[in-house]
Design a protein around this motif. Sequence first.
Motif, PDB file in Angstrom:
ATOM      1  N   GLN A 151      -1.917   8.225 -12.365  1.00 13.12           N
ATOM      2  CA  GLN A 151      -2.274   6.836 -12.647  1.00 13.12           C
ATOM      3  C   GLN A 151      -1.327   6.135 -13.616  1.00 13.12           C
ATOM      4  OE1 GLN A 151      -6.443   6.970 -13.692  1.00 13.12           O
ATOM      5  NE2 GLN A 151      -7.037   7.080 -11.541  1.00 13.12           N
ATOM      6  N   MET A 152      -0.748   6.903 -14.518  1.00 12.99           N
ATOM      7  CA  MET A 152       0.169   6.279 -15.464  1.00 12.99           C
ATOM      8  C   MET A 152       1.397   5.714 -14.748  1.00 12.99           C
ATOM      9  SD  MET A 152      -1.226   6.058 -18.216  1.00 12.99           S
ATOM     10  CE  MET A 152       0.150   5.274 -19.062  1.00 12.99           C
ATOM     11  N   ILE A 195       1.495   4.641 -11.697  1.00 24.05           N
ATOM     12  CA  ILE A 195       1.092   3.440 -10.974  1.00 24.05           C
ATOM     13  C   ILE A 195       0.980   2.263 -11.943  1.00 24.05           C
ATOM     14  CG2 ILE A 195      -0.585   2.450  -9.405  1.00 24.05           C
ATOM     15  CD1 ILE A 195      -1.514   5.309  -8.755  1.00 24.05           C
ATOM     16  N   GLU A 196       0.364   2.584 -13.070  1.00 26.17           N
ATOM     17  CA  GLU A 196       0.185   1.582 -14.112  1.00 26.17           C
ATOM     18  C   GLU A 196       1.536   0.975 -14.526  1.00 26.17           C
ATOM     19  OE1 GLU A 196      -2.738   0.721 -15.119  1.00 26.17           O
ATOM     20  OE2 GLU A 196      -2.166  -0.557 -16.809  1.00 26.17           O
ATOM     21  N   ASP A 197       2.510   1.837 -14.703  1.00 25.25           N
ATOM     22  CA  ASP A 197       3.833   1.356 -15.106  1.00 25.25           C
ATOM     23  C   ASP A 197       4.455   0.471 -14.033  1.00 25.25           C
ATOM     24  OD1 ASP A 197       3.609   2.691 -17.434  1.00 25.25           O
ATOM     25  OD2 ASP A 197       4.851   4.419 -16.852  1.00 25.25           O
ATOM     26  N   LEU A 198       4.347   0.930 -12.808  1.00 26.63           N
ATOM     27  CA  LEU A 198       4.940   0.168 -11.705  1.00 26.63           C
ATOM     28  C   LEU A 198       4.284  -1.201 -11.585  1.00 26.63           C
ATOM     29  CD1 LEU A 198       6.884   0.794  -9.036  1.00 26.63           C
ATOM     30  CD2 LEU A 198       4.693   0.419  -7.933  1.00 26.63           C
ATOM     31  N   TYR A 199       2.970  -1.191 -11.702  1.00 28.61           N
ATOM     32  CA  TYR A 199       2.212  -2.436 -11.587  1.00 28.61           C
ATOM     33  C   TYR A 199       2.659  -3.445 -12.634  1.00 28.61           C
ATOM     34  CZ  TYR A 199      -1.684  -4.954 -13.830  1.00 28.61           C
ATOM     35  OH  TYR A 199      -2.437  -5.858 -14.514  1.00 28.61           O
ATOM     36  N   LYS A 200       2.879  -2.954 -13.838  1.00 22.77           N
ATOM     37  CA  LYS A 200       3.281  -3.860 -14.907  1.00 22.77           C
ATOM     38  C   LYS A 200       4.720  -4.329 -14.714  1.00 22.77           C
ATOM     39  CE  LYS A 200       0.178  -2.353 -18.550  1.00 22.77           C
ATOM     40  NZ  LYS A 200      -0.020  -1.238 -19.495  1.00 22.77           N
ATOM     41  N   GLU A 201       5.544  -3.387 -14.357  1.00 23.16           N
ATOM     42  CA  GLU A 201       6.971  -3.689 -14.264  1.00 23.16           C
ATOM     43  C   GLU A 201       7.273  -4.698 -13.157  1.00 23.16           C
ATOM     44  OE1 GLU A 201      11.100  -1.363 -13.216  1.00 23.16           O
ATOM     45  OE2 GLU A 201       9.278  -0.177 -13.533  1.00 23.16           O
ATOM     46  N   HIS A 202       6.533  -4.618 -12.078  1.00 24.93           N
ATOM     47  CA  HIS A 202       6.878  -5.447 -10.926  1.00 24.93           C
ATOM     48  C   HIS A 202       5.913  -6.603 -10.661  1.00 24.93           C
ATOM     49  CE1 HIS A 202      10.428  -3.413  -9.356  1.00 24.93           C
ATOM     50  NE2 HIS A 202       9.921  -2.341  -9.929  1.00 24.93           N
ATOM     51  N   ASN A 203       5.158  -6.934 -11.687  1.00 25.54           N
ATOM     52  CA  ASN A 203       4.321  -8.134 -11.590  1.00 25.54           C
ATOM     53  C   ASN A 203       3.364  -8.167 -10.414  1.00 25.54           C
ATOM     54  OD1 ASN A 203       5.281  -9.531 -13.905  1.00 25.54           O
ATOM     55  ND2 ASN A 203       7.190  -9.865 -12.782  1.00 25.54           N
ATOM     56  N   PHE A 204       2.741  -7.060 -10.175  1.00 25.83           N
ATOM     57  CA  PHE A 204       1.633  -7.105  -9.227  1.00 25.83           C
ATOM     58  C   PHE A 204       0.468  -7.802  -9.930  1.00 25.83           C
ATOM     59  CE2 PHE A 204       4.066  -3.592  -7.495  1.00 25.83           C
ATOM     60  CZ  PHE A 204       3.942  -3.795  -6.129  1.00 25.83           C
ATOM     61  N   MET A 237       0.821  -1.206   0.000  1.00 31.05           N
ATOM     62  CA  MET A 237       0.000   0.000   0.000  1.00 31.05           C
ATOM     63  C   MET A 237       0.858   1.261   0.000  1.00 31.05           C
ATOM     64  SD  MET A 237      -2.893   0.862   2.824  1.00 31.05           S
ATOM     65  CE  MET A 237      -4.242  -0.036   2.172  1.00 31.05           C
ATOM     66  N   PHE A 238       0.383   2.261  -0.712  1.00 31.19           N
ATOM     67  CA  PHE A 238       1.037   3.562  -0.601  1.00 31.19           C
ATOM     68  C   PHE A 238      -0.020   4.643  -0.521  1.00 31.19           C
ATOM     69  CE2 PHE A 238       0.396   5.355  -4.836  1.00 31.19           C
ATOM     70  CZ  PHE A 238       0.090   4.227  -5.594  1.00 31.19           C
ATOM     71  N   ASP A 239       0.446   5.837  -0.260  1.00 28.65           N
ATOM     72  CA  ASP A 239      -0.425   6.982  -0.039  1.00 28.65           C
ATOM     73  C   ASP A 239      -0.348   7.865  -1.285  1.00 28.65           C
ATOM     74  OD1 ASP A 239      -1.531   9.396   0.690  1.00 28.65           O
ATOM     75  OD2 ASP A 239      -0.424   9.561   2.580  1.00 28.65           O
ATOM     76  N   LEU A 240      -1.480   8.064  -1.943  1.00 31.76           N
ATOM     77  CA  LEU A 240      -1.488   8.857  -3.179  1.00 31.76           C
ATOM     78  C   LEU A 240      -0.989  10.287  -2.958  1.00 31.76           C
ATOM     79  CD1 LEU A 240      -4.869   7.744  -4.772  1.00 31.76           C
ATOM     80  CD2 LEU A 240      -2.654   7.724  -5.928  1.00 31.76           C
ATOM     81  N   THR A 241      -1.060  10.741  -1.727  1.00 30.51           N
ATOM     82  CA  THR A 241      -0.627  12.115  -1.463  1.00 30.51           C
ATOM     83  C   THR A 241       0.820  12.170  -0.975  1.00 30.51           C
ATOM     84  OG1 THR A 241      -1.298  12.101   0.870  1.00 30.51           O
ATOM     85  CG2 THR A 241      -2.989  12.653  -0.750  1.00 30.51           C
ATOM     86  N   ASN A 242       1.509  11.026  -1.036  1.00 26.16           N
ATOM     87  CA  ASN A 242       2.887  10.968  -0.556  1.00 26.16           C
ATOM     88  C   ASN A 242       3.741  10.228  -1.571  1.00 26.16           C
ATOM     89  OD1 ASN A 242       5.295  10.228   0.646  1.00 26.16           O
ATOM     90  ND2 ASN A 242       4.372   9.668   2.611  1.00 26.16           N
ATOM     91  N   LYS A 243       4.429  11.014  -2.380  1.00 26.59           N
ATOM     92  CA  LYS A 243       5.207  10.449  -3.491  1.00 26.59           C
ATOM     93  C   LYS A 243       6.228   9.407  -3.012  1.00 26.59           C
ATOM     94  CE  LYS A 243       6.676  10.676  -7.874  1.00 26.59           C
ATOM     95  NZ  LYS A 243       5.888  10.763  -9.097  1.00 26.59           N
ATOM     96  N   GLY A 293      -2.529  -6.843  -9.619  1.00 28.38           N
ATOM     97  CA  GLY A 293      -3.478  -5.800  -9.971  1.00 28.38           C
ATOM     98  C   GLY A 293      -3.246  -4.594  -9.099  1.00 28.38           C
ATOM     99  N   TRP A 294      -3.896  -3.510  -9.448  1.00 33.64           N
ATOM    100  CA  TRP A 294      -3.820  -2.352  -8.559  1.00 33.64           C
ATOM    101  C   TRP A 294      -5.131  -1.611  -8.578  1.00 33.64           C
ATOM    102  CZ3 TRP A 294      -4.286   2.929  -9.412  1.00 33.64           C
ATOM    103  CH2 TRP A 294      -4.311   3.350 -10.761  1.00 33.64           C
TER     104      TRP A 294
END
Lengths: 260, 645
Positions: A190-191, A193-202, A141-147, A204-205
């Motif tokens: 969102q982009m 997040i999308e990239d991170l999700y793909k790159e690190h095999n989550f 989990m991360f906080d959308l307001t905390n980079k 889903g997000w």
Amino acid sequence: MSEKTHLVFWPRVGETCQNTLYWEETCRTENLGNPEESDSGSETQVYPAMETQSKLTTQKLYKIIVIGDPTVGKTSFVQRYVQNSFNKNYKGTVGVDFALKIVKLSETQTVRLQLWDIAGQERFTWMTRVYYKDCHGCVIMFDLTNKNSFINTRKWKIDVDSKCTRPDGKPIPCILLANKCDLPYRQVDQMEIEDLYKEHNFIGWTETSVKEGLMVDDSMKFLVDVVMQQDGSQEVKLLSENLKLTGHGPTSKSYMRCFC
Amino acid sequence: MEDDLPSEYDVIVVGTGMTESIVAAAASRIGKRVLHLDSNEYYGGLWASFNFEGIQKWIEDCHHPANPQEENVMSAVANDGEMLIKAGNQFSTISNIEEKWYIVEELADYQEGLLFSRNTQTDGGEIKGDVDNTKKEEDYETEKHEEEESEAGCGKDIVPHAPTQQWSQAKLKKEYRKFNLDLAPKLLFARGSLVELLISSNIARYAEFRSVTRVLTWLDGRLESVPCSRADVFATRHVTVVEKRMLMKLLTACMEYENSSKEFEGFEDKPFLEYLKSKKLTPNLLHYVLYAIAMATGTTPCMEGVARTQKFLNSLGRYGNTPFLWPMYGSGEIPQCFCRLCAVFGGLYHLKRAAEAVIVSDGEDSNLTCHAIVSGGRRLNTSHLVLAVGYAPPQFLQTAPNGGVSRGIFITDRSILPADKESLTLLQFPSADGCGEPVTVIEVGPSTNACPPGMYVVHMTCKQKITAREDLQTVVQKLLHTEFSDGAMIRTNTDTQSTQTASPNKTHSEDSEGQEGNETEDKGKSDPGSDLKPQVLWSLFFNCPETSDCDLTANVPTNVFLCSGPDVDLDFEHAVKQAKEIFSKMYQDSEFLPRAPDPEEIVLEGEESTPGPVFEGDSSEAKADENKSELGDEEEKGADDGGAE
């Protein structure tokens, strides 16, 4: 729940979950009547029970760990999911390793979920292996307001993957949650997040608001479905030779008895 | 991560080694505010276990220790009358690090598929990674080694019955996650203080163990199983019926010596060996008792030998076939179990953060009192300070440690004594003259998560005399094959060509007189009773200071407690004892690690009273366990538990 419709969820729940079990949750703490409970969150998702998957009779137990930087909302997430309440001043119960949620899949089948929270106290560190051990699924989990918390999810994922794997050696299914989507000022788009999700095999997000109770149950359902699918596809390890230390065991005289 | 650490604590613990972690857990358990720090980004300090990548990084860090932080702004945090003492010393410094590969970096394509392909190269390069070039594999120098050895190693005869995997550095590194390599490998006596503590505190739920499956000894130039259990004694053909009687009589005497002290009259000042000789034991029985059961030497005093024998026998029959347990994922798990309990009870954890200085002032009786530490430039107040030796200011130690521990870690391609089933082995390798310090050898396999399938990890530990490599050299040569392997060749046993091809069962009987000492000469017989010695794929030697016998209390402020690093002993007893002592000095009247409740015992408001889960993935197994703990001391249950073999 109109907000929910425009929340992003990759992969979309409907696309990949069609063939998995529908389930019904027993929210046993639903009526807690927590005074701090927010209004919008009290609604519970109830899925129509599908016909029993008759072969499975045992009650499955899954360990789900929840990790991420401090103050992103992990403990609140667990509390929301298990007790359906949100308390700004919630402190983890001292002396408890995990919260337990029992999910009813059908008339005869339930799943027990152990939700291992970070215990609040280990927030300045990586987790001990004890925490990761034998876990079936993971919420990062991360906080959308905390980079920064977003940047660190990468480290958390790597940490999980290096410290635990499924018995077949594959990584533990991990879902990525972007919490606090109810707050206006976002530092992560969102982009990214999308990239991170793909790159690190989550697996889903999604964006979540633990405070508002948005996508909490849905994301957990999604994760547990994947966990169960994978669990079903694995050989069950029957007799382990590993020892748990309990009781006091037999006395030590066995050697001495040999020839007496 | 931002620094919002509170600034007031009851106990600050610096270092996550065994003793520190037990103390931290004990303090947290009784409700004290605990802050637990470690300058490393991993738990355990010198007690840690690493995967392969982790140990590479550890080696690198040992070569390039981080520079201590500047103390420029520190003085600002001290009050009037207080002194700042810079923390940290060199007493935990690892030395004599030697890392070495014995296999090629990459297998050629044709080798991957051809298991029995014949070696055509004669100049297998020996890859040497010494202190200065362990960083990158590119840095390794290759070095030709003797032609003849390579010839011998290549083997003219291809043995098809030994299909081991072909390993290359790249292949091994790819599996890095599957390793758990211990800096301080330790076993638990089944009735030792740590097992009792784990059970009584309920911290056992965080850990899993495997039973050591066999105790070996080195006798007449070969490895032999020491009969530990009744079944072993019956099964062994090495011991005659007469000998069995003698053995039982002797062991009974040791067990009951409190009642019949007459037995040892006249031997109080003599070595245990003298007593054993007086019992007219046959040489091999004497060897079993002295070196494998008492784990003593020729000079161990009699009563100490008796006590050691008792300790061994007492722990028999509780779990498994031998008195010993090995933690799954390695010894480094155990401190972490205590850390987890500490955290669950509110202890605050911060890795990669150390104490830069200790703030003290003169207290009563001109003793110094500690008030706070400086960490990350901040003042953190505490009532008690617990420090791993390595983090203590040098002036807190009366003397620098004078001894050291020699360690060797070897990744091999097979067991030192292959058996039908994967074994977990303990071997006390007696010194050549039988009187010096033995080398403790522990071999663990994939089922303990020490390494990937197809490999074993051999740990060697002894007191430091020269350097780790030199101290362990003799034992390494006897047990392991340390020539370079290019990955394609299949070794034959060059040793057995000149000697007997005896099966392990058909060995010497009573005629093996004077076995002590002859293991050094008989080069031909030095094969450990099997076809092939394990090929070492990778090895690491290092020395670590032995701080367990330092005086850690003489020069410290009244509320500061020092914890020693790993000792040379086989078990964790020293750390447990030390932790109990420290705790009782801090909180005299409090219970030491009372049982932590199971989750199901904690009924949260509004929860149903459904029984909660136990800490197992398999719920049916969990239920069985639940019963076990409810039923308590039932012998049969415990026996089932242990009798997994």
